[in-house]
Write an enzyme that holds these catalytic residues in place. Sequence first.
Site, PDB file in Angstrom:
ATOM      1  N   ASP A 139       0.947  -1.399   0.067  1.00 27.20           N
ATOM      2  CA  ASP A 139       0.171  -0.069   0.068  1.00 27.20           C
ATOM      3  C   ASP A 139       1.038   1.385  -0.027  1.00 27.20           C
ATOM      4  O   ASP A 139       0.308   2.445  -0.171  1.00 27.20           O
ATOM      5  CB  ASP A 139      -1.025   0.058   1.053  1.00 27.20           C
ATOM      6  CG  ASP A 139      -0.406   0.171   2.231  1.00 27.20           C
ATOM      7  OD1 ASP A 139       0.884  -0.127   2.565  1.00 27.20           O
ATOM      8  OD2 ASP A 139      -1.239   0.093   3.403  1.00 27.20           O
ATOM      9  N   SER A 140       2.222   1.080   0.096  1.00 28.51           N
ATOM     10  CA  SER A 140       3.223   2.157  -0.167  1.00 28.51           C
ATOM     11  C   SER A 140       2.859   2.766  -1.530  1.00 28.51           C
ATOM     12  O   SER A 140       3.233   4.057  -1.679  1.00 28.51           O
ATOM     13  CB  SER A 140       4.502   1.554  -0.262  1.00 28.51           C
ATOM     14  OG  SER A 140       4.710   0.344  -1.041  1.00 28.51           O
ATOM     15  N   ASP A 189      -1.125  -6.104  -0.050  1.00 26.60           N
ATOM     16  CA  ASP A 189      -1.246  -5.450   1.353  1.00 26.60           C
ATOM     17  C   ASP A 189      -2.883  -5.172   1.156  1.00 26.60           C
ATOM     18  O   ASP A 189      -3.444  -4.656   0.514  1.00 26.60           O
ATOM     19  CB  ASP A 189      -0.558  -3.922   1.190  1.00 26.60           C
ATOM     20  CG  ASP A 189       0.698  -3.895   2.121  1.00 26.60           C
ATOM     21  OD1 ASP A 189       0.625  -4.951   2.990  1.00 26.60           O
ATOM     22  OD2 ASP A 189       1.268  -3.370   2.102  1.00 26.60           O
ATOM     23  N   LYS A 213      -1.082  -9.407   2.844  1.00 23.43           N
ATOM     24  CA  LYS A 213      -0.479  -8.853   4.210  1.00 23.43           C
ATOM     25  C   LYS A 213      -1.206  -8.234   4.964  1.00 23.43           C
ATOM     26  O   LYS A 213      -1.999  -7.257   4.279  1.00 23.43           O
ATOM     27  CB  LYS A 213       0.735  -8.296   3.586  1.00 23.43           C
ATOM     28  CG  LYS A 213       1.714  -7.726   4.927  1.00 23.43           C
ATOM     29  CD  LYS A 213       3.104  -7.368   4.603  1.00 23.43           C
ATOM     30  CE  LYS A 213       3.215  -6.158   3.656  1.00 23.43           C
ATOM     31  NZ  LYS A 213       2.793  -4.885   4.566  1.00 23.43           N
ATOM     32  N   GLU A 252      -1.230  -5.586   8.624  1.00 24.72           N
ATOM     33  CA  GLU A 252      -0.312  -5.178   9.712  1.00 24.72           C
ATOM     34  C   GLU A 252      -0.824  -5.408  10.990  1.00 24.72           C
ATOM     35  O   GLU A 252      -1.999  -5.290  11.078  1.00 24.72           O
ATOM     36  CB  GLU A 252      -0.234  -3.456   9.609  1.00 24.72           C
ATOM     37  CG  GLU A 252       0.574  -3.153   8.266  1.00 24.72           C
ATOM     38  CD  GLU A 252       0.533  -1.637   8.015  1.00 24.72           C
ATOM     39  OE1 GLU A 252       0.391  -0.919   8.980  1.00 24.72           O
ATOM     40  OE2 GLU A 252       0.953  -1.210   7.144  1.00 24.72           O
ATOM     41  N   GLU A 267       9.476  -4.171  10.093  1.00 22.06           N
ATOM     42  CA  GLU A 267       9.892  -2.687   9.588  1.00 22.06           C
ATOM     43  C   GLU A 267      10.392  -1.777  10.581  1.00 22.06           C
ATOM     44  O   GLU A 267       9.844  -1.929  11.610  1.00 22.06           O
ATOM     45  CB  GLU A 267       8.721  -2.491   8.768  1.00 22.06           C
ATOM     46  CG  GLU A 267       8.957  -0.825   8.227  1.00 22.06           C
ATOM     47  CD  GLU A 267       7.815  -0.237   7.138  1.00 22.06           C
ATOM     48  OE1 GLU A 267       6.879  -0.908   6.916  1.00 22.06           O
ATOM     49  OE2 GLU A 267       8.154   0.837   6.874  1.00 22.06           O
TER      50      GLU A 267
HETATM   51  O1  KIV Z   1       3.767  -1.138   1.544  1.00 22.77           O
HETATM   52  C1  KIV Z   1       4.594  -1.660   1.590  1.00 22.77           C
HETATM   53  O2  KIV Z   1       5.495  -1.279   0.553  1.00 22.77           O
HETATM   54  C2  KIV Z   1       5.330  -2.463   2.780  1.00 22.77           C
HETATM   55  C3  KIV Z   1       6.728  -2.613   2.596  1.00 22.77           C
HETATM   56  C4  KIV Z   1       7.337  -1.439   2.819  1.00 22.77           C
HETATM   57  C5  KIV Z   1       6.943  -3.844   3.561  1.00 22.77           C
HETATM   58  O3  KIV Z   1       4.339  -2.971   3.385  1.00 22.77           O
END
Ligand code: KIV
Length: 269
Positions: free
Chosen positions: A49-50, A88, A118, A120, A187
């Site tokens: 989600d970056s 994510d 994924k 969090e 992280e």
């Molecule tokens: O959103 C993302 O790119 C991430 C990575 C930095 C692990 O969660």
Amino acid sequence: MSAIREVRRRTVRDIRNAKGKTPVVCLTAYTAPVAKLLDPHVDLMLVGDSLGMVVYGFTSTLPVTLDLMIAHAGAVVRGSSRALVVVDMPFATYQESPAQAYRNSARVMAETGAQAVKIEGGVEMAETIAFLTQRGIPVMAHIGLTPQSVNTLGGYRTQGRDDAAAVRLLADARAVEEAGAFSVVIEGTVAKVAAEISAAISIPTVGIGASAECDGQVLVVDDMLGLFTDFTPKFVKKYADLATVVSEAAGAYAEEVRARTFPGPEHVV
Ligand code: KIV
């Protein structure tokens, strides 16, 4: 038997089995053409989600929606054939309840063809991770600096700085392992703590701004390609300087258009 062995896509089992054997190589990917370039080199591609910050220019990952993740994840799956693709789950699409997490993760899996999601969180997300993994949705966990919690963490701060925080992080890692996560991202965590967690649990840890002793590493692809000119975090190593390449190419193009030397005779029909 054919001499040509088909290269199959990595599975969560392959990633889990890599623990103690080979480091897990992971990069983020958001588009089909970049996924195609990364695919031969990485074990796992994370549609992070970056992308909210990297691709869309938001100042945090919080505005990212499920529809946005599904669109980009589909592109990454179509652009790859070998790497495991993990997606994510964005903010507010899984934290409310295990049922909400299942409904939204199932959409991601069904509509994109990705192999895992994924989420969090540590101890507080263990029930949700168990709910998903027991119902056919593989989960990669994410502990330490969890960007979706930037407002409760009080900024993007390194985690595990004192003994109590280190104990809490180890409890998080053990909880997600016990709940059935196949791997865990650590992280922005003090290196010694990330190394201790990696030694203590049986699933691979994938570090970012954590420790060289994690079982694998992940970087945001645009960071490692040097596509940004402003801030570079300490944990990022730039393996290329694409910002300069793009800027020089755009400059050369602009000059040629203005000088009427592009298009040349070979570029017109
Ligand atoms: O959103 C993302 O790119 C991430 C990575 C930095 C692990 O969660």
